[in-house]
Design a protein around this motif. Sequence first.
Motif, short mmCIF file in Angstrom:
data_model
loop_
_atom_site.label_atom_id
_atom_site.label_comp_id
_atom_site.label_asym_id
_atom_site.label_seq_id
_atom_site.Cartn_x
_atom_site.Cartn_y
_atom_site.Cartn_z
N MET A 36 0.83 -1.21 0.00
CA MET A 36 0.00 0.00 0.00
C MET A 36 0.86 1.26 0.00
SD MET A 36 -3.34 -0.48 2.35
CE MET A 36 -3.24 -1.98 3.27
N ILE A 37 1.91 1.26 0.80
CA ILE A 37 2.82 2.41 0.83
C ILE A 37 3.47 2.60 -0.54
CG2 ILE A 37 4.95 3.32 1.81
CD1 ILE A 37 4.07 1.96 4.48
N LEU A 38 3.90 1.51 -1.15
CA LEU A 38 4.50 1.60 -2.48
C LEU A 38 3.50 2.15 -3.49
CD1 LEU A 38 6.79 1.04 -4.48
CD2 LEU A 38 5.89 -1.28 -4.70
N ALA A 39 2.27 1.67 -3.45
CA ALA A 39 1.24 2.18 -4.36
C ALA A 39 1.01 3.67 -4.13
CB ALA A 39 -0.06 1.40 -4.18
N GLY A 40 0.99 4.09 -2.87
CA GLY A 40 0.82 5.50 -2.57
C GLY A 40 1.96 6.34 -3.09
N LEU A 41 3.17 5.84 -2.96
CA LEU A 41 4.33 6.57 -3.48
C LEU A 41 4.28 6.67 -5.00
CD1 LEU A 41 7.14 5.16 -1.18
CD2 LEU A 41 6.13 7.45 -1.12
N LEU A 42 3.84 5.60 -5.65
CA LEU A 42 3.72 5.63 -7.11
C LEU A 42 2.66 6.63 -7.55
CD1 LEU A 42 4.04 1.83 -7.95
CD2 LEU A 42 5.70 3.63 -8.44
N VAL A 43 1.55 6.66 -6.84
CA VAL A 43 0.48 7.60 -7.17
C VAL A 43 0.97 9.04 -6.99
CG1 VAL A 43 -1.78 8.47 -6.44
CG2 VAL A 43 -1.41 6.02 -6.74
N VAL A 44 1.66 9.30 -5.89
CA VAL A 44 2.18 10.65 -5.63
C VAL A 44 3.15 11.06 -6.71
CG1 VAL A 44 3.68 11.95 -4.06
CG2 VAL A 44 1.78 10.63 -3.15
N ARG A 45 3.93 10.13 -7.22
CA ARG A 45 4.91 10.44 -8.25
C ARG A 45 4.29 10.51 -9.64
NH1 ARG A 45 9.65 11.05 -7.49
NH2 ARG A 45 11.41 9.97 -6.71
N GLY A 46 3.01 10.24 -9.76
CA GLY A 46 2.35 10.41 -11.04
C GLY A 46 1.91 9.14 -11.74
N ALA A 47 2.17 8.00 -11.18
CA ALA A 47 1.74 6.75 -11.79
C ALA A 47 0.33 6.44 -11.31
CB ALA A 47 2.71 5.62 -11.44
N SER A 48 -0.66 7.12 -11.85
CA SER A 48 -2.03 6.99 -11.36
C SER A 48 -2.59 5.59 -11.53
CB SER A 48 -2.94 8.00 -12.05
OG SER A 48 -2.93 7.76 -13.45
N ALA A 49 -2.04 4.80 -12.41
CA ALA A 49 -2.51 3.44 -12.59
C ALA A 49 -2.22 2.56 -11.39
CB ALA A 49 -1.88 2.83 -13.84
N ALA A 50 -1.32 2.98 -10.51
CA ALA A 50 -0.98 2.18 -9.34
C ALA A 50 -2.09 2.17 -8.31
CB ALA A 50 0.31 2.69 -8.70
N GLY A 51 -3.05 3.05 -8.42
CA GLY A 51 -4.15 3.11 -7.46
C GLY A 51 -5.00 1.85 -7.42
N TRP A 52 -4.98 1.04 -8.47
CA TRP A 52 -5.76 -0.19 -8.49
C TRP A 52 -5.28 -1.17 -7.45
CZ3 TRP A 52 -3.34 -4.79 -9.09
CH2 TRP A 52 -2.05 -4.77 -9.62
N MET A 53 -4.06 -1.02 -6.97
CA MET A 53 -3.50 -1.98 -6.01
C MET A 53 -4.21 -1.93 -4.67
SD MET A 53 0.55 -1.57 -6.83
CE MET A 53 1.05 -2.48 -5.39
N PHE A 54 -4.68 -0.77 -4.25
CA PHE A 54 -5.22 -0.63 -2.89
C PHE A 54 -6.43 -1.52 -2.62
CE2 PHE A 54 -8.04 1.54 0.13
CZ PHE A 54 -7.28 1.36 1.26
N PRO A 55 -7.47 -1.48 -3.45
CA PRO A 55 -8.64 -2.32 -3.11
C PRO A 55 -8.29 -3.80 -3.02
CG PRO A 55 -9.21 -0.74 -4.80
CD PRO A 55 -7.71 -0.67 -4.63
N GLY A 56 -7.47 -4.30 -3.94
CA GLY A 56 -7.09 -5.71 -3.90
C GLY A 56 -6.29 -6.06 -2.67
N ARG A 57 -5.35 -5.22 -2.30
CA ARG A 57 -4.54 -5.48 -1.11
C ARG A 57 -5.39 -5.42 0.15
NH1 ARG A 57 -0.70 -8.09 -3.41
NH2 ARG A 57 0.57 -6.85 -4.79
N HIS A 58 -6.30 -4.48 0.19
CA HIS A 58 -7.13 -4.33 1.38
C HIS A 58 -8.02 -5.57 1.56
CE1 HIS A 58 -8.76 -2.01 4.61
NE2 HIS A 58 -9.98 -2.13 4.15
N ARG A 59 -8.58 -6.05 0.46
CA ARG A 59 -9.40 -7.27 0.56
C ARG A 59 -8.53 -8.46 0.96
NH1 ARG A 59 -12.02 -5.02 -3.97
NH2 ARG A 59 -10.65 -6.16 -5.39
N GLY A 60 -7.29 -8.49 0.49
CA GLY A 60 -6.39 -9.58 0.87
C GLY A 60 -6.10 -9.58 2.35
N VAL A 61 -5.88 -8.40 2.92
CA VAL A 61 -5.63 -8.29 4.36
C VAL A 61 -6.83 -8.80 5.13
CG1 VAL A 61 -5.30 -6.66 6.24
CG2 VAL A 61 -3.97 -6.41 4.16
N LEU A 62 -8.01 -8.33 4.78
CA LEU A 62 -9.22 -8.73 5.50
C LEU A 62 -9.52 -10.21 5.31
CD1 LEU A 62 -11.55 -5.68 4.81
CD2 LEU A 62 -10.34 -6.24 6.92
N GLY A 63 -9.38 -10.68 4.08
CA GLY A 63 -9.66 -12.09 3.81
C GLY A 63 -8.75 -13.03 4.56
N PHE A 64 -7.46 -12.71 4.59
CA PHE A 64 -6.53 -13.57 5.31
C PHE A 64 -6.79 -13.53 6.80
CE2 PHE A 64 -2.63 -14.79 7.36
CZ PHE A 64 -2.32 -15.96 6.69
#
Length: 90
Positions: free
Chosen positions: A56-84
């Motif tokens: 999540m931190i990496l995705a946030g850093l990528l978004v801040v640096r302009g890689a807006s496509a990295a935002g897709w990582m958050f929902p999947g990672r969050h569901r992974g945390v909750l699911g596990f």
Amino acid sequence: MADARSPLIAAGALNAGLAVAAGAFAAHGLQDRLAKPALAIFETAARYQMYHALAMILAGLLVVRGASAAGWMFPGRHRGVLGFAVRARP
């Protein structure tokens, strides 16, 4: 440079803190209360929580640096945390 405040970075930092707290709780508070297999599951869950937090931190850093496509990582990672966390209970 873009604004470094990102909800992904904040969520990742919060999850990393929770992972550290869970790991410390497992190492110091649960060692005498859980069976070895259950303790191993808890420790694995805390480790995976940290991996997800770092992603999540990496995705946030990528978004801040302009890689807006990295935002897709958050929902999947969050569901992974909750699911596990839900499935890892002994």
